[in-house]
Design a protein around this motif. Structure first.
Motif, PDB file in Angstrom:
ATOM      1  N   GLN A 129      12.608  40.157 213.146  1.00 33.66           N
ATOM      2  CA  GLN A 129      11.798  39.472 212.147  1.00 33.66           C
ATOM      3  C   GLN A 129      11.298  40.444 211.085  1.00 33.66           C
ATOM      4  OE1 GLN A 129       8.284  39.680 211.407  1.00 33.66           O
ATOM      5  NE2 GLN A 129       8.594  38.145 209.797  1.00 33.66           N
ATOM      6  N   VAL A 130      10.877  41.609 211.492  1.00 31.35           N
ATOM      7  CA  VAL A 130      10.298  42.565 210.547  1.00 31.35           C
ATOM      8  C   VAL A 130      11.328  43.036 209.520  1.00 31.35           C
ATOM      9  CG1 VAL A 130       9.286  44.884 210.397  1.00 31.35           C
ATOM     10  CG2 VAL A 130       8.432  43.266 212.071  1.00 31.35           C
ATOM     11  N   LYS A 131      12.605  42.938 209.861  1.00 29.44           N
ATOM     12  CA  LYS A 131      13.645  43.308 208.894  1.00 29.44           C
ATOM     13  C   LYS A 131      13.638  42.402 207.662  1.00 29.44           C
ATOM     14  CE  LYS A 131      16.784  45.189 212.407  1.00 29.44           C
ATOM     15  NZ  LYS A 131      18.107  45.038 213.092  1.00 29.44           N
ATOM     16  N   THR A 132      13.026  41.233 207.779  1.00 28.48           N
ATOM     17  CA  THR A 132      12.984  40.292 206.651  1.00 28.48           C
ATOM     18  C   THR A 132      11.780  40.518 205.741  1.00 28.48           C
ATOM     19  OG1 THR A 132      11.676  38.586 207.811  1.00 28.48           O
ATOM     20  CG2 THR A 132      14.068  38.572 208.155  1.00 28.48           C
ATOM     21  N   VAL A 133      10.877  41.417 206.114  1.00 28.80           N
ATOM     22  CA  VAL A 133       9.657  41.651 205.350  1.00 28.80           C
ATOM     23  C   VAL A 133       9.970  42.418 204.069  1.00 28.80           C
ATOM     24  CG1 VAL A 133       7.446  42.869 205.359  1.00 28.80           C
ATOM     25  CG2 VAL A 133       8.161  41.554 207.365  1.00 28.80           C
ATOM     26  N   ARG A 134       9.376  41.953 202.970  1.00 26.79           N
ATOM     27  CA  ARG A 134       9.557  42.614 201.685  1.00 26.79           C
ATOM     28  C   ARG A 134       8.196  42.777 201.002  1.00 26.79           C
ATOM     29  NH1 ARG A 134      13.567  43.087 203.924  1.00 26.79           N
ATOM     30  NH2 ARG A 134      15.703  42.609 203.295  1.00 26.79           N
ATOM     31  N   PHE A 135       7.844  44.024 200.646  1.00 27.55           N
ATOM     32  CA  PHE A 135       6.646  44.314 199.879  1.00 27.55           C
ATOM     33  C   PHE A 135       6.996  44.356 198.394  1.00 27.55           C
ATOM     34  CE2 PHE A 135       4.897  47.022 203.638  1.00 27.55           C
ATOM     35  CZ  PHE A 135       4.506  45.857 204.284  1.00 27.55           C
ATOM     36  N   GLY A 136       5.985  44.234 197.551  1.00 30.45           N
ATOM     37  CA  GLY A 136       6.219  44.379 196.123  1.00 30.45           C
ATOM     38  C   GLY A 136       5.288  43.530 195.295  1.00 30.45           C
ATOM     39  N   ASP A 137       5.701  43.286 194.061  1.00 31.67           N
ATOM     40  CA  ASP A 137       4.942  42.454 193.133  1.00 31.67           C
ATOM     41  C   ASP A 137       4.685  41.102 193.785  1.00 31.67           C
ATOM     42  OD1 ASP A 137       4.076  40.749 191.118  1.00 31.67           O
ATOM     43  OD2 ASP A 137       5.457  41.566 189.621  1.00 31.67           O
ATOM     44  N   PRO A 138       3.419  40.701 193.948  1.00 32.05           N
ATOM     45  CA  PRO A 138       3.141  39.442 194.635  1.00 32.05           C
ATOM     46  C   PRO A 138       3.642  38.210 193.889  1.00 32.05           C
ATOM     47  CG  PRO A 138       1.136  40.345 193.707  1.00 32.05           C
ATOM     48  CD  PRO A 138       2.179  41.392 193.557  1.00 32.05           C
ATOM     49  N   PHE A 139       4.002  38.358 192.616  1.00 34.64           N
ATOM     50  CA  PHE A 139       4.543  37.232 191.862  1.00 34.64           C
ATOM     51  C   PHE A 139       6.071  37.179 191.928  1.00 34.64           C
ATOM     52  CE2 PHE A 139       0.313  37.793 190.122  1.00 34.64           C
ATOM     53  CZ  PHE A 139      -0.134  36.482 190.026  1.00 34.64           C
ATOM     54  N   ASP A 140       6.685  38.158 192.572  1.00 39.44           N
ATOM     55  CA  ASP A 140       8.135  38.166 192.781  1.00 39.44           C
ATOM     56  C   ASP A 140       8.465  37.244 193.958  1.00 39.44           C
ATOM     57  OD1 ASP A 140      10.789  38.700 193.466  1.00 39.44           O
ATOM     58  OD2 ASP A 140      10.605  40.853 193.091  1.00 39.44           O
ATOM     59  N   PRO A 141       9.343  36.261 193.788  1.00 36.05           N
ATOM     60  CA  PRO A 141       9.669  35.340 194.891  1.00 36.05           C
ATOM     61  C   PRO A 141      10.200  36.039 196.136  1.00 36.05           C
ATOM     62  CG  PRO A 141      10.515  34.498 192.812  1.00 36.05           C
ATOM     63  CD  PRO A 141      10.040  35.892 192.532  1.00 36.05           C
ATOM     64  N   ALA A 142      10.727  37.256 195.993  1.00 34.89           N
ATOM     65  CA  ALA A 142      11.265  37.979 197.152  1.00 34.89           C
ATOM     66  C   ALA A 142      10.173  38.590 198.013  1.00 34.89           C
ATOM     67  CB  ALA A 142      12.229  39.074 196.694  1.00 34.89           C
ATOM     68  N   THR A 143       8.962  38.752 197.484  1.00 37.60           N
ATOM     69  CA  THR A 143       7.874  39.380 198.236  1.00 37.60           C
ATOM     70  C   THR A 143       7.374  38.428 199.317  1.00 37.60           C
ATOM     71  OG1 THR A 143       7.213  40.701 196.329  1.00 37.60           O
ATOM     72  CG2 THR A 143       5.572  40.396 198.055  1.00 37.60           C
ATOM     73  N   THR A 144       7.243  38.939 200.529  1.00 35.46           N
ATOM     74  CA  THR A 144       6.867  38.103 201.676  1.00 35.46           C
ATOM     75  C   THR A 144       5.447  38.341 202.167  1.00 35.46           C
ATOM     76  OG1 THR A 144       7.626  39.755 203.289  1.00 35.46           O
ATOM     77  CG2 THR A 144       9.256  38.142 202.505  1.00 35.46           C
TER      78      THR A 144
END
Length: 499
Positions: free
Chosen positions: A325-340
């Motif tokens: 599950q943790v492999k799916t975690v993405r940090f970054g700009d909170p307005f980026d749809p990829a950020t989890t």
């Protein structure tokens, strides 16, 4: 290149914050403080530090509106008609409110707009409680004996002036859970958002300010601990409703004791999720539990099950799927749809969580993964890679204390009775869940766990069902009719029918 939220801040035209007191927005001539975004530690705006003076003004306005104004005595139909438009106004502004909430605490915009902390969910909460307005009733009682010909009846009356003190993790949802029932019951309100998250609450205040509420019925003050302490101890406050840490909850309880204020306290949690070998899917249980700690608000939710009590026979399977599950975690700009996932709310809280991780390793827990602080484009923010500890004992610090971050502790068990004992050996009792395919076991274990709420094969909350804790997890319930009871006082009137 490091991420920056300044362009979004400027596009949303964020202005310095004001206070809303006695039906008017007030520029503040006192101290101010900066609101910092946890993703980047950039300044989003400055807010008024209301302190004791601002709180005194707001409470005086709310007191006048309750004691002298029409609001508590208004007919149910009139109050409902006045409040109901707020629901549609929140729906109409939901995207902007969601953006402001993301600009408050860094929750990914996809969650801020579509989850249980979203403005749409808040509108549903307002709608639910406004529906109670013309249904708040008392009871009549049969004559008890021939000793007297007296008829007894009860009425529910508004509790009075309410101080609503909000947390940082779900400011929009908790605003609704406190303000909506208070207004529905005829109370007047002074709201204080967390010093970390003011923008979305101030927008909600603008929406309510557009209504025809009498002056002083609804007020908002911003500030830090001084404003919170002044509210909770103020002689003009009849009830405090607070969501936050047990430490602050204890202070509020002590400050309220001298005047016997009514309290609704939703405090911390160290919730347990018990995973039995007959669960329909151990993979699903592991993915959900690790996901609650690693995505959304990154474990900064009091009801998150941060203790996974897992049967030894499925331990390896559980750990494997948690790691996946943790492999799916993405940090970054909170307005980026990829950020989890959200950042940690402050540098101070980040350091506190890192201290817990060090303590866990020192006390002998097995760190399976996580605990690093990302660099590069994320170096300026408060980020911690999600953590999984295995072979945790229930007497370890990481199993006893609320970490409020992306840390899941996995505790092995062999028998059902042992799992129940481990779940109950905690100072907290807010929420929890049981994963099993056996209906009898699900019911038996759910009843045996000492907690305010228990989910079977998952956990969720809705506006019309009560939620709250026992032990250090709080006092009272939020949701449904119990909330109406919490914002009203029961008055008994007796009529001597013999005159």
């Amino acid at each position: 290149m490091p991420i920056s939220l300044i362009p979004i801040r400027d596009a949303l035209d964020i202005r310095p914050g004001r206070l809303f007191i006695d039906g008017q927005w007030r520029d503040w001539d006192g101290e101010r403080f900066d609101q910092i975004h946890p993703s980047t530690n950039e300044v989003m705006t400055s807010l008024a530090e209301a302190g004791v003076r601002g709180v005194d003004l707001a409470v005086a306005a709310a007191r006048r509106a309750f004691d002298e104004g029409p609001w508590p005595r208004m007919r149910a139909q009139d109050r409902k008609r006045m409040l109901q438009p707020i629901v549609e106004r929140i729906y109409a502004a939901e995207e902007e409110i969601a953006r402001l909430q993301t600009l408050d605490n860094g929750i990914p915009f996809s969650f801020s707009r579509n989850s249980r902390v979203s403005p749409k969910a808040a509108a549903d909460i307002f709608d639910h409680f406004f529906g109670w307005i013309d249904k708040i009733n008392g009871e009549t009682y049969p004559l008890f004996s021939d000793a007297s010909n007296t008829q007894y009846m009860t009425f529910r009356e508004p509790v009075g002036v309410v101080a609503a003190i909000l947390p940082y993790n779900g400011p929009v949802m908790t605003f609704a859970m406190k303000v909506a029932p208070a207004l529905a019951c005829g109370c007047t309100v002074v709201v204080k958002p967390s010093e970390y998250t003011n923008l979305a609450v101030l927008k909600l205040a603008e929406i309510i300010a557009e209504s025809d509420l009498p002056p002083g019925v609804f007020n908002v003050v911003t500030g830090g601990s001084a404003a919170g302490a002044a509210l909770s101890s103020h002689a003009g406050i009849d009830k405090v409703t607070f969501t936050g840490s047990p430490v602050v909850g204890e202070k509020i309880t002590m400050a309220s004791a001298s005047s016997m204020k009514r309290l609704s306290l939703e405090l911390g949690g160290k919730s347990a999720a018990i995973v039995f070998p007959d669960a329909s899917s151990v993979a699903t249980a592991a993915t959900r539990l690790m996901g609650l700690c690693s995505t959304f608000l990154s474990g900064q939710v009091c009801s998150t099950p941060t203790r996974a009590i897992v049967h030894r026979s499925v331990m390896d399977e559980f750990l494997h799927h948690a790691a996946e599950q943790v492999k799916t975690v993405r940090f970054g700009d909170p307005f980026d749809p990829a950020t989890t996932s959200a950042p940690i709310i402050s540098k101070r809280q980040k350091d506190k969580i890192l201290g817990y991780i060090d303590t866990g390793r020192r006390e002998g827990a097995e760190l399976m993964f996580g605990g690093a602080t990302p660099g590069g484009d994320l170096a300026n923010g408060n980020w911690i890679d999600p953590v999984l500890f295995a072979n945790v004992r229930n007497d370890m610090t990481i199993a006893r204390e609320e970490i409020f971050g992306p840390v899941l502790s996995v505790i092995p068990f062999d028998a059902e009775e042992e799992a129940i004992r481990l779940a109950n050996e905690s100072d907290y009792g807010l929420a929890g869940c049981v994963y099993t395919g056996n209906v009898n076991r699900a019911f038996r274990v759910a009843r045996a766990i000492r907690s305010g709420s228990i989910g079977v094969n998952g956990y969720a909350s809705i506006p019309n069902a009560p939620m709250g804790g026992i032990k250090r997890s709080g006092v009272g319930r939020e949701g449904g009719w119990p909330t109406i009871e919490a914002f009203t006082e029961l008055k008994t009137i007796s009529f001597n029918l013999d005159g």
